[in-house]
Write an enzyme that holds these catalytic residues in place. Structure first.
Site, short mmCIF file in Angstrom:
data_model
loop_
_atom_site.label_atom_id
_atom_site.label_comp_id
_atom_site.label_asym_id
_atom_site.label_seq_id
_atom_site.Cartn_x
_atom_site.Cartn_y
_atom_site.Cartn_z
N ASN A 192 0.84 -1.21 0.00
CA ASN A 192 0.00 0.00 0.00
C ASN A 192 0.87 1.25 0.00
O ASN A 192 1.98 1.27 0.53
CB ASN A 192 -0.90 -0.03 1.25
N1 PLP Z 1 -2.57 -1.42 3.94
C1 PLP Z 1 -3.40 -2.02 3.09
C2 PLP Z 1 -3.09 -3.41 2.61
C3 PLP Z 1 -4.56 -1.36 2.66
O1 PLP Z 1 -5.37 -1.96 1.79
C4 PLP Z 1 -4.82 -0.06 3.13
C5 PLP Z 1 -6.03 0.66 2.71
O2 PLP Z 1 -6.88 0.17 2.06
C6 PLP Z 1 -3.91 0.53 4.02
C7 PLP Z 1 -2.80 -0.18 4.40
C8 PLP Z 1 -4.11 1.92 4.55
O3 PLP Z 1 -5.07 1.88 5.57
P1 PLP Z 1 -5.38 3.15 6.48
O4 PLP Z 1 -6.33 4.00 5.71
O5 PLP Z 1 -6.00 2.58 7.73
O6 PLP Z 1 -4.10 3.86 6.76
#
Ligand code: PLP
Length: 510
Positions: A192
């Site tokens: 991400n």
């Molecule tokens: N990691 C993954 C695998 C995600 O899919 C996402 C968001 O969809 C995130 C991190 C980021 O999440 P957050 O908005 O809670 O920071």
């Protein structure tokens, strides 16, 4: 506003929320407004005189709701789900009612201790290794962060500080600034965006290593990168693996990654923001392989656990590594119970000082739904995604791009990026369902995610009919255009022949 008026306003607001959620299918999932719509509707100054709450609530319907993207709609299929539930909404309301800031135990003992309790409940529910529980003998434990991004940043910063200390212990001749300039971290090119951002915020380059054709990062790729870096004099700090990548919900190979991390003394963090919910299911036990060897992990309750945003669970094998890295004290923050085991001061485990009473909504949700209710919710999303996958597979005009994983189906119309983009654009213009695209190795595809409150089989059928009928429409338009341009070509050819004959006759007559 006095308590009497608050009761009236609050009850009206609860009715508003219940009506909104109960009738959410009546609204198109995407709003029908243009940028700046609200700026034109609202005054540029706040009101000088108080207005009645009835007027304000009326305006929520009139000006705010039209600009809402309905994330809780069963027709929402973009990103990953952002869950909510009635108990969680009530929990949020009660936490606001208490209006506390729980940065240390004394600031509200219930806030800290309830968080310890629910994080251990959750660790057991997800069948995480025992050392992640506060109740274990070791220095592990869980904390609720606002988002996965914060959890990843905390892990990256703590790993960075640990690496600086330990490198300087073994190389006292190297200055701290030089050590900091040589640090490097790793993740996959499928991870991400928040992971790359954590690297930027921590002023540490994160190498995004190529995941294979199957979107999976493996130990061998990490080993090669670490070896290159060590040879070049760089200092490997942390690897952030993903269980459930955002693009295709792929699972990095935690077992081989952890072996490499142990060999090179590199911190291993697992971002299971979405897929973490499936750890609770016996049929998904493979996902938990290798978790006993990771240093930290995060899972968003606000994605898959019916708790509303913001609520991101994070566990640490050794919480002292975070506390030691972040411990900055002032006399006014001290209290006589600090430092006792079982009573963490969570301000040392996070970026901000202040912290919300998030554990309350978690506790209320877990108690009113029960472990079985939560497991059923995850299973329901998986079943609905399977239903959608079957529909894709049966229609020869579409192809799967990656195996279905949990509630995500990655697919596209056969024929390349252009038709995928055109189809998505049509769907977005019609606003009946909401999906987004992703890309891997130059191939763009559509992501269909089961989201929303109370999504049913009929909602999946509705989405599928919308998608396949829009592809039919697109194909018909394209063949009409092709026919037209074929006719044009015929016509041009006809005129060319005609002109050539005329010219020839004309030349002859001269
Ligand atoms: N990691 C993954 C695998 C995600 O899919 C996402 C968001 O969809 C995130 C991190 C980021 O999440 P957050 O908005 O809670 O920071």
């Amino acid at each position: 506003m006095d308590a009497k008026e608050f009761r009236e306003f609050g009850k009206a607001a609860v009715d508003f929320i219940a009506d909104y959620l109960e009738n959410i299918r009546d609204d198109e999932v995407l709003p029908n407004v243009e940028p700046g719509y609200l700026l034109d509707l609202l005054p540029t100054e706040m009101p000088e005189e108080p207005e009645s709450w009835r007027e304000v609530l009326g305006d929520i319907n009139r000006v705010i709701k039209p600009g809402i993207t309905h994330w809780q709609s069963p027709n929402m299929h973009a990103y990953y789900p952002t869950s909510t539930s009635y108990p969680s909404i009530v929990g949020e309301m009660l936490a606001s009612g208490f209006g506390i800031i729980g940065f240390s135990w004394i600031c509200s003992p219930a806030c800290t201790e309830l968080e310890v309790v629910v994080m251990d409940w959750l660790a057991k529910f997800l069948k995480l290794p025992q050392h992640f529980q506060h109740a274990s003998d070791g220095p592990g434990g869980g904390v609720i962060q606002g988002s996965a991004s914060e959890a990843v940043l905390v892990a990256v910063l703590a790993a960075r500080e640990q690496a600086v200390v330990s490198y300087r212990e073994s190389h006292p001749e190297v200055s701290e600034s030089e050590v900091r300039g040589r640090l490097v971290a790793y993740s996959s090119d499928q991870s991400n965006s928040c992971i790359e951002k954590a690297g930027v915020l921590a002023a540490m380059p994160i190498r995004l290593l190529p995941a294979g054709e199957d979107f999976v990062l493996r130990g061998e790729t990490l080993r090669q990168a670490i070896q290159e870096d060590v040879t070049a004099g760089r200092i490997p700090v942390i690897c952030i693996a993903t269980l459930g990548t955002t693009g295709t919900c792929a699972y990095d190979d935690i077992e081989t990654l952890s072996a490499v991390c142990e060999e090179f003394k590199v911190w291993l963090h697992v971002d299971a923001a979405y897929a973490g919910g499936a750890f609770a299911l016996d049929e998904c036990s493979d996902l938990r392989k290798g978790l006993d060897r990771v240093d930290s992990l995060n899972f968003n309750l606000h994605k898959f656990m019916l708790v509303n945003f913001d609520c991101s669970a994070m566990w640490l094998r050794d919480a002292n590594k975070v506390v030691d890295s972040f411990n900055v004290d002032r006399i006014y923050l001290k209290h006589k119970h600090e430092g006792q085991s079982q009573i963490p001061d969570f301000r040392h485990w996070q970026i901000p000082l202040g912290r919300r009473f998030r554990a309350l909504k978690v506790w209320i949700t877990f108690r009113t739904l029960g472990a079985e209710g939560l497991r059923n919710h995850v299973r329901q999303h998986i079943e609905l995604a399977k239903q959608f996958e079957q529909l894709v597979v049966k229609d020869s005009r579409f192809e799967m791009v990656a195996p279905r994983a949990l509630g995500l189906v990655c697919f596209r119309p056969k024929g390349g990026n252009e038709i995928t983009t055109q189809l998505l654009q049509r769907l977005m213009d019609r606003k009946k369902i909401y999906m987004v695209k992703a890309e891997h190795a130059g191939r763009q595809f559509l992501r269909f995610v089961v989201c929303g409150m109370g999504t049913k089989e009929s909602d999946i059928e509705f989405a599928w009919t919308e998608i396949e009928s829009q592809l039919t429409g697109l194909q018909e338009e394209q063949s009409l255009l092709a026919r037209k341009s074929g006719n044009m070509a015929d016509l041009t050819q006809h005129f060319q022949i005609h002109l050539t004959t005329e010219n020839a006759t004309h030349e002859k007559s001269q």
